[in-house]
Every structure is written in structure tokens, then in C-alpha cells.
Enzyme design. Structure first.
Site, PDB file in Angstrom:
ATOM      1  N   GLU A 131       0.820  -1.217   0.000  1.00  0.00           N
ATOM      2  CA  GLU A 131       0.000   0.000   0.000  1.00  0.00           C
ATOM      3  C   GLU A 131       0.849   1.261   0.000  1.00  0.00           C
ATOM      4  OE1 GLU A 131      -3.055  -0.007  -0.556  1.00  0.00           O
ATOM      5  OE2 GLU A 131      -3.694  -2.053  -0.088  1.00  0.00           O
ATOM      6  N   CYS A 183      -8.178  -1.907   8.162  1.00  0.00           N
ATOM      7  CA  CYS A 183      -6.786  -1.929   7.690  1.00  0.00           C
ATOM      8  C   CYS A 183      -6.262  -0.514   7.456  1.00  0.00           C
ATOM      9  CB  CYS A 183      -6.651  -2.767   6.427  1.00  0.00           C
ATOM     10  SG  CYS A 183      -6.766  -4.524   6.763  1.00  0.00           S
ATOM     11  N   ARG A 210     -18.158  -0.301   5.585  1.00  0.00           N
ATOM     12  CA  ARG A 210     -19.273  -0.860   4.816  1.00  0.00           C
ATOM     13  C   ARG A 210     -19.919  -2.011   5.591  1.00  0.00           C
ATOM     14  NH1 ARG A 210     -19.260  -4.236   0.712  1.00  0.00           N
ATOM     15  NH2 ARG A 210     -17.011  -4.338   0.572  1.00  0.00           N
ATOM     16  N   HIS A 215      -1.419  -5.597   1.895  1.00  0.00           N
ATOM     17  CA  HIS A 215      -2.640  -6.408   1.808  1.00  0.00           C
ATOM     18  C   HIS A 215      -2.319  -7.711   1.078  1.00  0.00           C
ATOM     19  CE1 HIS A 215      -5.905  -3.257   2.676  1.00  0.00           C
ATOM     20  NE2 HIS A 215      -6.287  -4.336   3.342  1.00  0.00           N
TER      21      HIS A 215
HETATM   22  N1  PCA Z   1      -8.702  -6.758   6.295  1.00  0.00           N
HETATM   23  C1  PCA Z   1      -9.640  -5.689   6.546  1.00  0.00           C
HETATM   24  C2  PCA Z   1      -9.615  -5.479   8.045  1.00  0.00           C
HETATM   25  C3  PCA Z   1      -8.864  -6.630   8.609  1.00  0.00           C
HETATM   26  C4  PCA Z   1      -8.284  -7.329   7.454  1.00  0.00           C
HETATM   27  O1  PCA Z   1      -7.528  -8.309   7.516  1.00  0.00           O
HETATM   28  C5  PCA Z   1      -9.337  -4.436   5.730  1.00  0.00           C
HETATM   29  O2  PCA Z   1      -8.763  -4.553   4.639  1.00  0.00           O
HETATM   30  O3  PCA Z   1      -9.693  -3.343   6.150  1.00  0.00           O
END
Ligand code: PCA
Length: 216
Positions: A81, A144, A91, A168
Site C-alpha cells: 500500500e 486496515c 461498509r 494487503h
Molecule cells: N482486512 C480488513 C480489516 C482486517 C483485514 O484483515 C481491511 O482490509 O480493512
């Protein structure tokens, strides 16, 4: 010895596991390079509480480099990111039933923070190693991004963290069978990618100047 903290999240949204925690917990105690030690901690998928747990994990481990990791169901590659934004807009409710809408992560904080990880160098190294990876321009507006923004705010205001950012990762194959058509990535590949990311974060000075943008 330099400590690098990898955090993963508890399962959320009806999933039995969270691939981020499955991956980072298996890396706890490993050494991606001489003089570099990985510590792993779990964060709750809860607005606010996740940041309290993150702060505790940083205090406990004394980590100089922090990479928070989360599940991005539907993405096909490891996404490094680029930017955290100062907004919570849920959401779906988090694991405590909280669903903030258009709230700042930090009241009065800047609109956004850039990752201080060498994001291009990480994505490049992973691809060279045969692991699908790229730069992502948005970490969303859920827990996140909340953790990413809170982490970068801490790093910017407290000065004990040298480098920090967010990665991610896709679903595990076992999760994807319940989401027909969704891409997934085997845990071994995710683990190898995160270890490599940790090493590149510790060893790279200036980031590489490679295109990693998006047209939309
Ligand atoms: N993914 C979510 C929150 C926790 C996770 O593992 C996100 O992308 O916000």
C-alpha cells in the site's frame, strides 16, 4: 539486532481464518537476514482497539520497522500500500459491531500519510522471486486503513519507528473455495513474500524509481 514487527488481523466478515495472521504468526522468531528478527502480533479487527493493540505490540517488541498486514479478499497479488487516509468509513460492522461513517482516524491529523517502506523495491523484489505483487493506491476505509493511518501517525509523531507501512494479501485457497471465482494465494508464497518484504524494508535506502501507478 533490528526487530521488525509484522502484525496480522483476527478473522472478520464471517471468515474462519485471516490469512494475514496465519502468515505472520508462522514467521514469528524468524530472521529474514542476519541481524534482523521478526516478531508477530495479532490485532483485533475492531476500530480503535486495533490501534491500542498495535501501540502495545510496538512498545513490547521495541520494533524499529513495522509492517501491518491484512486480508484483501478479491485481490490477486500481494499489494504494497502506498497511502493511508484519515477516514473511517465502514461498509460492514467490525468485530465489536462498530461501523463508523466518515470519521477521522485522528481528529485534526493530516488528510493522508505515505508509507515509508520502499514500496517499489518491495514489489519488484517479490516479482523477481516469482511472487505476484504490486503497488496499491488505496488500502480502503475499513480497519486496515485505520491501522495503517494510526501507525503512520505514530511513526510521524513519536520518532521511534524508522520505517512503517501496510501490505494487503489475497485470500488463502481454502477461503477462496467459498468465494467462487475469487483469486487466492498459497500460504507459502505469502510467507516468502512477507519475509522478502521485511528484508527489503531493512536493507533498501532510497526506493527504486519504477512505475507502479494505476490509470484508474
Ligand atoms: N482486512 C480488513 C480489516 C482486517 C483485514 O484483515 C481491511 O482490509 O480493512
Amino acid at each position: 539486532m533490528k526487530t521488525i514487527l509484522l502484525t496480522g488481523f483476527a478473522p472478520f466478515g464471517g471468515e474462519a481464518v485471516n490469512p494475514s495472521w496465519e502468515a505472520v504468526r508462522s514467521l514469528d522468531g524468524s530472521a529474514p537476514a542476519p541481524g534482523l528478527l521478526v516478531r508477530a502480533r495479532q490485532l483485533p479487527c475492531v476500530f480503535g482497539d486495533a490501534l491500542a493493540a498495535l501501540r502495545m505490540a510496538i512498545d513490547e517488541t521495541g520494533a524499529e520497522i513495522v509492517i501491518a498486514v491484512g486480508q484483501a479478499g478479491g485481490r490477486a497479488e500481494i499489494s504494497v500500500e502506498r497511502v493511508a487516509i484519515n477516514v473511517d468509513d465502514a461498509r460492514i460492522a467490525d468485530n465489536a459491531g462498530r461501523a463508523p461513517v466518515d470519521q477521522p482516524v485522528v481528529a485534526g491529523g493530516p488528510a493522508a500519510y505515505f508509507s515509508t517502506l520502499p514500496i517499489k523495491a518491495i514489489a519488484h523484489a517479490l516479482r523477481e522471486a516469482g511472487i505476484p505483487a504490486g503497488v496499491s493506491q488505496t488500502a480502503g476505509t475499513y480497519v486496515c486503513n485505520h491501522v495503517f493511518y494510526g501507525l503512520m501517525h505514530l511513526a510521524a509523531t513519536e520518532g521511534r519507528i524508522a520505517r512503517a507501512g501496510f501490505i494487503h494479501i489475497p485470500y488463502l485457497p481454502a477461503q477462496a473455495v467459498r468465494h467462487p471465482g475469487a483469486p487466492s494465494m498459497a500460504q507459502d508464497a505469502v510467507c516468502a513474500g512477507l519475509l522478502l518484504a521485511a528484508r527489503v524494508a531493512a536493507e533498501t535506502g532510497d526506493d527504486l524509481r519504477l512505475a507502479g501507478g494505476a490509470t484508474h
